[in-house]
Design a protein around this motif. Structure first.
Motif, mmCIF file in Angstrom:
data_model
loop_
_atom_site.group_PDB
_atom_site.id
_atom_site.type_symbol
_atom_site.label_atom_id
_atom_site.label_comp_id
_atom_site.label_asym_id
_atom_site.label_seq_id
_atom_site.Cartn_x
_atom_site.Cartn_y
_atom_site.Cartn_z
ATOM 1 N N GLN A 100 -25.988 -21.573 73.512
ATOM 2 C CA GLN A 100 -27.363 -21.415 73.076
ATOM 3 C C GLN A 100 -27.716 -19.936 73.083
ATOM 4 N N ASP A 102 -29.583 -16.360 72.817
ATOM 5 C CA ASP A 102 -30.952 -15.965 73.085
ATOM 6 C C ASP A 102 -31.153 -14.504 72.719
ATOM 7 N N LYS A 247 -33.379 -26.983 66.470
ATOM 8 C CA LYS A 247 -32.922 -25.891 67.324
ATOM 9 C C LYS A 247 -32.819 -24.560 66.585
ATOM 10 N N ARG A 252 -32.485 -16.551 66.057
ATOM 11 C CA ARG A 252 -31.055 -16.880 66.088
ATOM 12 C C ARG A 252 -30.382 -16.506 64.777
ATOM 13 N N THR A 315 -24.011 -17.568 75.512
ATOM 14 C CA THR A 315 -25.086 -16.955 74.732
ATOM 15 C C THR A 315 -24.608 -15.966 73.681
#
Length: 448
Positions: A100, A102, A247, A252, A315
């Motif tokens: 994920q 960030d 998401k 991103r 990340t």
């Protein structure tokens, strides 16, 4: 009536004598301690070979760099305790972190991590006074759980933290598995990932939800055995993995790291395996040979120096592919053998014992990540480099990650037969040491 004190005769003669005696004692103690300090400085100079002490033979003052190093150790220790506690709590609950990205991880690209790493290298290479060395080494060992009982030399002989990082061990501390049909661990560390490469593109899972290709890790000119067969539809699936619509975010898309294309389009051949081992700062930092093999070439990627901790792996995209690394490729009795030593923040310096002139973490000259790496092939030069199991090959100047990619025997039968073929004998998250078996194989009798 007034009394006058005479200037010739003391009013209290015993007091004047005591004061004179006290002044003589003070002069004696001052000269005595000055002589002891001078002798101690000369002893330190002779212990260090005469070239490390002050040129005037004066006392060795504690440099400011030593104080800064101690403060850095405290900060690293506190951070490690906090991160380890979070990871252990999650593992106890059976939670596996997913990929994920960030914003904080993306802004790491704007930090001068290579410059910071070089500064840390200079800081740790500063010579420490002899009397302070045992305390500094013990503080590091206590903070990062290093085993001082295995250290080959007395702590006073490690002139800097850098020398302690790449320390050798006592004879017999790392026994080699006697089984000739096993692949041993090249480092001390934690097994993060392992398995057989079967999917299109030979993808290794960095963390749940994101993978990188072995060909991108090893380089475009790798001798990695692949089968050139892949469809455009599979290309799209690899470069654009399905993501839940909820998401997605502007951050991103705009701050994501650039995609690293697979330079060798194809599928892995049967019997191609991998193993990823992470070294903590307190681990033994030398890299040994996992098998008897012939090293044909070396490839140096002067990439970035992102951290390789738990947070970074979930990340930062293409973490292992973008970081600076040294790749060794060659052949062993079962076919292809590749070993990638990956650098990280504060650990960009990788020493290669078979090529001492190689320098890593130098001031960056390449502006684009797509530029080809520096390569050297030993075989055309007539230099045959053959190493045996357990031989020292390289070293990190702290801790980092090693990725093994190798061919091994597979079972010929369609059903799973544990009596033949290669199989790993380690578990995910297990700690391994140099010389311990990562996997074993049993050759089938084809004459029957």
């Amino acid at each position: 009536m007034k009394f006058r004190a005479s200037n010739k005769l003391p009013l209290f003669p015993h007091h004047r004598m005591a004061l004179h005696h006290l002044q003589n004692q003070r002069r004696f103690l001052t000269s005595f301690f000055a002589k002891k300090v001078h002798q101690a400085a000369q002893a330190r100079a002779s212990f260090n070979g005469g070239g490390r002490a002050d040129s005037n033979g004066g006392s060795y003052l504690v440099p400011g760099a030593t104080v800064a190093t101690i403060l850095m150790l405290g900060a690293l220790h506190a951070r490690r305790l906090y991160e380890d506690k979070k990871v252990e709590e999650a593992r106890e609950r059976g939670v596996e972190f997913e990929f994920q990205p960030d914003v904080k991880a993306s802004f790491l690209r704007f930090l001068p991590l290579r410059t910071i790493s070089r500064f840390w290298g200079h800081l740790t290479s500063v010579e420490v006074p002899v009397w302070l060395r045992p305390y500094l080494c013990r503080a590091w060992a206590r903070a990062f759980h290093s085993n001082l009982e295995e250290v080959a030399l007395p702590l006073e002989e490690y002139a800097s933290l850098q020398e302690f990082f790449v320390r050798s061990l006592k004879e017999g501390s790392r026994p080699i598995d006697p089984d000739p049909k096993c692949l041993i661990s090249p480092v001390d560390g934690i097994v993060l990932r392992f398995g057989e490469l079967k999917s299109t593109g030979a993808m290794i899972e960095q963390v749940k939800g994101f993978s990188y290709s072995v060909a991108s890790l090893l380089g475009a000119n790798s001798i990695l055995p692949m089968m050139a067969e892949r469809t455009h539809k599979e290309d799209d699936l690899i470069d654009n993995p399905p993501i839940e619509q909820g998401k997605k975010s502007w951050w991103r898309v705009s701050l994501a790291s650039p995609r690293v294309r697979d330079p060798v389009p194809g599928c892995p051949v049967k019997g191609l395996f991998y193993c990823v081992i992470y070294l903590k700062p307190g681990d033994y930092h030398r890299i040994h040979s996992p098998a008897d093999w012939k090293i044909l070439g070396r490839r140096h990627f002067s990439g970035r120096l992102f951290p390789l901790n738990e947070r970074a792996t979930r990340t930062i995209r293409n973490l292992y592919v973008e970081n600076e690394r040294v790749v060794l490729e060659g052949l062993w009795q079962q076919g292809f053998m590749g070993m990638a030593a990956i650098g990280a923040t504060n650990i960009g310096s990788i020493e290669l014992y078979i090529e001492p002139e190689l320098r890593t973490n130098c001031p960056k000259k390449k502006l684009l990540q797509s530029e080809p790496p520096e390569e050297r092939f030993y075989e055309p030069e007539g230099v045959e480099i053959t190493v045996k199991r357990g031989d020292e090959v390289a070293a990190f100047n702290m801790g980092s990650t090693v990725v093994l990619v190798f061919q091994a025997p597979t079972s010929e039968s369609s059903a799973k037969d544990e009596s033949s073929g290669f199989s790993f004998c380690v578990k995910k998250g297990e700690r391994v040491r140099v010389g311990s078996a990562l996997g074993r194989w049993h050759e089938t009798n084809s004459e029957v």
